[in-house]
Design an enzyme around this catalytic site. Structure first.
Site, PDB file in Angstrom:
ATOM      1  N   GLU A 127       0.850  -1.188   0.000  1.00 35.63           N
ATOM      2  CA  GLU A 127       0.000   0.000   0.000  1.00 35.63           C
ATOM      3  C   GLU A 127       0.894   1.250   0.000  1.00 35.63           C
ATOM      4  O   GLU A 127       1.821   1.318   0.802  1.00 35.63           O
ATOM      5  CB  GLU A 127      -0.893   0.029   1.247  1.00 35.63           C
ATOM      6  CG  GLU A 127      -1.999   1.071   1.129  1.00 35.63           C
ATOM      7  CD  GLU A 127      -2.924   1.101   2.360  1.00 35.63           C
ATOM      8  OE1 GLU A 127      -2.490   0.677   3.442  1.00 35.63           O
ATOM      9  OE2 GLU A 127      -4.064   1.553   2.212  1.00 35.63           O
ATOM     10  N   GLY A 266       3.008   0.793  11.223  1.00 30.46           N
ATOM     11  CA  GLY A 266       2.774  -0.089  12.365  1.00 30.46           C
ATOM     12  C   GLY A 266       2.459  -1.503  11.927  1.00 30.46           C
ATOM     13  O   GLY A 266       2.975  -2.473  12.472  1.00 30.46           O
ATOM     14  N   ALA A 267       1.597  -1.616  10.915  1.00 29.79           N
ATOM     15  CA  ALA A 267       1.166  -2.926  10.452  1.00 29.79           C
ATOM     16  C   ALA A 267       0.409  -2.755   9.140  1.00 29.79           C
ATOM     17  O   ALA A 267       0.097  -1.638   8.743  1.00 29.79           O
ATOM     18  CB  ALA A 267       0.261  -3.587  11.485  1.00 29.79           C
ATOM     19  N   MET A 268       0.108  -3.891   8.477  1.00 29.90           N
ATOM     20  CA  MET A 268      -0.604  -3.818   7.192  1.00 29.90           C
ATOM     21  C   MET A 268      -1.553  -4.991   7.055  1.00 29.90           C
ATOM     22  O   MET A 268      -1.196  -6.131   7.327  1.00 29.90           O
ATOM     23  CB  MET A 268       0.424  -3.811   6.050  1.00 29.90           C
ATOM     24  CG  MET A 268      -0.186  -3.827   4.667  1.00 29.90           C
ATOM     25  SD  MET A 268      -1.102  -2.282   4.296  1.00 29.90           S
ATOM     26  CE  MET A 268      -2.228  -2.886   3.040  1.00 29.90           C
ATOM     27  N   GLU A 269      -2.752  -4.658   6.555  1.00 28.10           N
ATOM     28  CA  GLU A 269      -3.864  -5.605   6.552  1.00 28.10           C
ATOM     29  C   GLU A 269      -3.876  -6.533   5.345  1.00 28.10           C
ATOM     30  O   GLU A 269      -4.940  -6.807   4.791  1.00 28.10           O
ATOM     31  CB  GLU A 269      -5.179  -4.825   6.610  1.00 28.10           C
ATOM     32  CG  GLU A 269      -5.503  -3.973   5.356  1.00 28.10           C
ATOM     33  CD  GLU A 269      -5.053  -2.524   5.436  1.00 28.10           C
ATOM     34  OE1 GLU A 269      -4.091  -2.243   6.178  1.00 28.10           O
ATOM     35  OE2 GLU A 269      -5.652  -1.678   4.750  1.00 28.10           O
ATOM     36  N   HIS A 300      -7.064  -3.613  14.899  1.00 29.16           N
ATOM     37  CA  HIS A 300      -7.249  -2.735  13.733  1.00 29.16           C
ATOM     38  C   HIS A 300      -7.070  -3.537  12.428  1.00 29.16           C
ATOM     39  O   HIS A 300      -7.910  -3.478  11.533  1.00 29.16           O
ATOM     40  CB  HIS A 300      -6.231  -1.587  13.831  1.00 29.16           C
ATOM     41  CG  HIS A 300      -6.172  -0.664  12.661  1.00 29.16           C
ATOM     42  ND1 HIS A 300      -6.544   0.654  12.730  1.00 29.16           N
ATOM     43  CD2 HIS A 300      -5.762  -0.858  11.383  1.00 29.16           C
ATOM     44  CE1 HIS A 300      -6.381   1.228  11.554  1.00 29.16           C
ATOM     45  NE2 HIS A 300      -5.900   0.325  10.707  1.00 29.16           N
ATOM     46  N   GLU A 301      -5.983  -4.295  12.364  1.00 25.25           N
ATOM     47  CA  GLU A 301      -5.726  -5.055  11.132  1.00 25.25           C
ATOM     48  C   GLU A 301      -6.779  -6.141  10.940  1.00 25.25           C
ATOM     49  O   GLU A 301      -7.209  -6.409   9.815  1.00 25.25           O
ATOM     50  CB  GLU A 301      -4.323  -5.667  11.142  1.00 25.25           C
ATOM     51  CG  GLU A 301      -3.183  -4.663  11.369  1.00 25.25           C
ATOM     52  CD  GLU A 301      -3.241  -3.435  10.476  1.00 25.25           C
ATOM     53  OE1 GLU A 301      -3.731  -3.534   9.330  1.00 25.25           O
ATOM     54  OE2 GLU A 301      -2.819  -2.350  10.940  1.00 25.25           O
ATOM     55  N   HIS A 304      -9.878  -4.820   9.431  1.00 24.96           N
ATOM     56  CA  HIS A 304      -9.715  -4.581   7.990  1.00 24.96           C
ATOM     57  C   HIS A 304     -10.030  -5.821   7.156  1.00 24.96           C
ATOM     58  O   HIS A 304     -10.280  -5.698   5.955  1.00 24.96           O
ATOM     59  CB  HIS A 304      -8.266  -4.196   7.678  1.00 24.96           C
ATOM     60  CG  HIS A 304      -7.968  -2.730   7.753  1.00 24.96           C
ATOM     61  ND1 HIS A 304      -8.751  -1.769   7.174  1.00 24.96           N
ATOM     62  CD2 HIS A 304      -6.915  -2.074   8.301  1.00 24.96           C
ATOM     63  CE1 HIS A 304      -8.192  -0.568   7.374  1.00 24.96           C
ATOM     64  NE2 HIS A 304      -7.084  -0.729   8.066  1.00 24.96           N
TER      65      HIS A 304
END
Ligand SMILES: [Zn+2]
Length: 850
Positions: A127, A266-269, A300-301, A304
């Site tokens: 992304e 932080g992170a990715m979905e 959060h992830e 998503h």
């Protein structure tokens, strides 16, 4: 020339022309350390036979392009990161053989070599537009496809993608091939490949669709610190909560969470293959705020997987909805289904502070942003998109009602699964379930920028009774919107030194003046708190009497939320030059002892640093810094042994060290001759102390090398790079600049670490003054670095902010004036460097008058 850009209009035209069925990607990552072989086979329909379109690819070369069996010459058809496809039929099969490039900037297919054992770890981060760095593709979220990945890699590796990992088949010497099952229909930006000798812990979760396998992966050297049980337990709570809330089964075949090195965000979905920054494997004792933050990130992830992956935005102008929804859903889940029941207080302290700051920059924008191309979206992962959006979404839930919101969501998921949507598609469902018109709400909150200020005006008679009470609403210059707010007004009395709430009024504020008749005739309370319970998104002021009460009773509130709100108001007054910085410093120093809300502590410490180092009048800055540093050490010594507060306060005190400071305490704690009961001098604390020693000029390069050698890991090297750049000499700053800014090839994580040392807050300004001019010269060529992450890291990280004087402001403004035609994204970063300097100068002037 599009370069690597893509406009919204181009994407819309391509989506009108093309419907993608499948994309098969064959990768060989064993071909060397620089490049890898990649072949995409795309099957898609075209509405206008004979038309042409293009694929996106950013890589070393394209060897072969075949459209429906006919070869096209790559020399003619591949340029400028696009592969031009001509002579399309109604149904097409396109094959592209290409060579991709590994990156070390956290974009595309990142290749990391572990210095401990020279093992290679790969992961993807796609992304916004970087799946095209791994394979030729239609790079836009609304051209979903069913993907099949086939990957050849070293046989001893773990290889993870969106589908469950299959049994590999042996390939050439020492390698093997993994042929993954085809995925459901996905946007390319959430496809993923993570490969390397990762360690894995496995479990499973019961879902509506049956038992779903869970995996948690990290590098071998981090395995001893991985608390997989906690993460699995949390993940399972999330699965149960979201399936019920959305009335929709988890959409993918498995759920892996992978901790990956040198990670930018932080992170990715990624669908079924979430990547998370390694800072969330706790190598050392960390703050409770960070533990809570990790839980929020995990949820959060997971949210998503439904909102983002199963149903996906059509174009990046709805990025805000994607992110705000995940923030809202994860905070709700955290508050209602986990031990962090105060998650909304943390949200108010941390997220909203971010939103308010971002919303007062000259670059602020409506939540619904106009994203005309990829450049626009790359700089839009900001406090508006995440934090203001989520604040406003929380209000929307209150506005339509939680039940109506949930029912609308459930219909939305039923209708749009595996498809693409816009904001409109969600609003339609919420209007149907709530019966409310959301157009005017959307206009006031989503389509205008800026934050309003709410200020109580109270008049009293000779007996101290309120004769008139009004809440005044104002807007910032240039952002002429006043908005409706439903909020609480708290009334507090001082009793035995404590502030007790005696009443809470619910008030609908609208327009420039809102009368509050319920207050008239009452005795004036000691403290009147507008926006008590923090329902509104607005800047809050205290009336004169209330402010005096707050200053006189800094620890008066018995719960942390009103305390946080009053301190936020004081901070905001300081930022707006309505309160002197030293008064704010005094208030915070009086508030810190005994504070146990970890996120509030963290926020206060950050604000305290800014107040001391940037907002205090230059004539008083050095004495204020010394006094604050000493007071922080005292409060740290008094803190409960082993507590979160002790850890945060020691770190804060060390962070205020500068050239020439007495290093005795720092050195004593580091070498163990001084002991602070309960303080664990672990890996991170050792680096905190040594970096402060370096900043004091009391640690040599040899000291730093020796510390690095104790544990020569990637993280250790980043910490060492930061410590070296913190040394308060012209030579050290010169070297930092040369290695990170002028030379190329360093990983993004190392460049960022050097930046943190170079422009460390307490750096003596005279050391950085020579870099003001060089900084602006550097901007001429910085974009040639070619990586958005690297450009952003340098433009933000190497801005000589500690100088914070009129000369820096003038130079920054001069560059903006002289470069109106440079890319908007670059200008935006520079403007966001300038605004805090202008704000600090006004605050310094205010402080000088005290
Ligand atoms: Zn997100």
């Amino acid at each position: 020339m599009p370069g690597t850009n893509l406009t919204r209009d181009e994407a819309a035209a391509r989506a009108a022309l093309v419907t993608v069925d499948t994309i098969d990607v064959v990768l060989d990552v064993t071909t060397g350390p620089e490049t890898f072989a990649t072949t995409s086979t795309l099957r898609f329909a075209c509405t206008t036979p004979g038309a042409e379109t293009f694929l996106d690819f950013v890589g070393a070369s394209v060897e072969r392009i075949t459209v429906n069996g006919t070869d096209l010459d790559p020399a003619e058809h591949f340029s400028d990161s696009r592969i031009r496809l001509t002579g399309l039929a109604a149904d097409n099969e396109v094959v592209v053989e290409a060579t991709g490039r590994f990156t070390n900037t956290g974009e595309g297919l990142h290749r990391f070599v572990d210095p401990v054992d020279d093992e290679v770890y790969l992961y993807t981060q796609f992304e916004v537009p970087d799946s095209r760095r791994m394979y030729p593709v239609f790079e836009q979220p609304d051209l979903k496809a069913a993907f099949a990945f086939t990957v050849t890699a070293p046989a001893h590796w773990q290889v993870v993608s969106n589908s469950p990992t299959p049994e590999p088949t042996p390939a050439a010497e020492g390698t093997a091939t993994w042929a993954f099952e085809r995925t459901p229909r996905l946007s390319s930006y959430i496809t993923a490949l993570v490969a390397g000798p990762y360690d894995v812990v496995r479990d499973s979760v019961a879902t509506r669709g049956g038992e779903v396998p869970l995996g948690i992966f990290c590098r071998k050297s981090l395995t001893p610190y991985l608390d997989a049980d906690n993460l699995f337990a949390l993940t399972k709570k999330g699965f149960a909560f979201f399936e019920e809330e959305f009335d929709c089964a988890y959409p993918f075949a498995k759920y892996d969470q992978l901790f990956t090195p040198e990670y930018n965000a932080g992170a990715m979905e990624n669908a079924g293959a979430v990547t998370i920054a390694e800072i969330y494997v706790f190598r050392s004792k960390v703050t409770e705020a960070l533990v809570e933050r990790r839980a929020l990130t995990v949820l959060h992830e997971l949210a998503h997987m439904w909102f983002g992956d199963l149903v996906t935005m059509r174009w990046w102008n709805d990025l805000w909805l994607n992110e705000s929804f995940a923030e809202w859903a994860s905070t709700t889940c955290q508050a209602e289904a986990t031990e962090w029941t105060d998650a909304w207080t943390t949200f108010g302290t941390y997220e909203k502070d971010w939103a308010y700051r971002q919303d007062q920059l000259s670059t602020t924008h409506p939540i619904v942003a106009d994203i005309s191309d990829l450049r626009d979206v790359e700089v839009n992962f900001d406090g508006i998109t995440y934090a203001k959006g989520a604040s406003v979404l929380k209000q929307l839930v209150a506005y339509v009602g939680r039940d109506a919101f949930r029912d609308g969501l459930r219909t939305y998921f039923r209708k749009h699964s595996w498809g693409n949507t816009t904001l409109e598609d969600l609003l339609v469902e919420l209007e149907a379930t709530s019966g409310r018109d959301l157009r005017s709400w959307s206009r006031a909150w989503l389509e205008t920028a800026g934050v309003n200020t709410l200020r109580p005006a109270v008049e009293v008679d000779e007996y101290g009774r309120i004769t008139s009470a009004v809440i005044e609403q104002t807007h910032a210059e240039g952002y002429a919107t006043l908005r409706p707010h439903r909020l609480g007004v708290g009334l507090y009395e001082v009793r035995d030194g404590a502030l007790e709430r005696t009443d809470l009024l619910e008030v609908d504020v609208d327009g420039a003046r809102t009368e509050v008749p319920a207050l008239v005739g009452r005795p004036q309370p000691d403290l009147l708190l507008v926006n008590d319970d923090d329902l509104a998104y607005a800047k809050i002021r205290l009336d004169e009497r209330s402010l005096a009460t707050a200053l006189a009773h800094p620890r008066g509130f018995t719960s942390s939320l009103p305390r946080a709100l009053v301190l936020a108001s004081a901070w905001d007054m300081t930022r707006d030059a309505e309160m002197g910085a030293r008064s704010f410093v005094d208030l915070v120093l009086a508030s810190l002892p005994g504070e146990s809300d970890s996120t509030l502590l963290r926020t206060l410490i950050l604000q305290l640093r800014s107040a001391v180092l940037s907002y205090t009048a230059p004539a008083h800055r050095e004495s204020t810094r010394e006094a604050t540093r000493d007071r922080l050490w005292e409060i740290a010594r008094d803190a409960e042994p082993g507590s979160d507060a002790q850890l945060q306060l020691v770190t804060a005190a060390a962070g205020l060290t500068t050239a020439g400071d007495d290093p005795t305490t720092l050195r004593g704690l580091l070498d163990g001759t001084e002991v602070l009961e309960g303080l664990d001098v672990d890996f991170e604390m050792r680096w905190t102390l040594l970096t402060a020693l370096a900043a004091a000029g009391a640690a040599t390069e040899a000291d730093i090398d020796a510390e690095r050698a104790r544990e020569d890991t990637a993280t250790g090297r980043e910490r060492a790079a930061k410590a070296l750049a913190s040394v308060p000499t012209a030579e050290a700053k010169e070297r930092a600049w040369r290695e990170a800014v002028e030379e190329t090839g360093k990983p993004n994580a190392v460049v960022d670490a050097i930046g943190l040392g170079f422009a460390r807050g307490a750096t003596p300004p005279e050391l950085l003054r020579p870099f003001v001019e060089r900084y602006f010269t550097m901007l001429d060529t910085v974009e040639e670095k070619g990586s958005h992450a690297l450009v952003e890291g340098i433009v933000l990280g190497f801005y000589p902010f500690p100088v914070v004087d009129a000369g820096l402001l003038e130079a920054t403004q001069a560059w903006l004036d002289a470069n109106p035609d440079r890319p908007a994204a670059l200008r935006r970063l520079v403007a966001e460097n300038r605004d805090p300097v202008a704000r600090a100068l006004a605050a310094q002037e205010r402080d000088a008058r005290e």
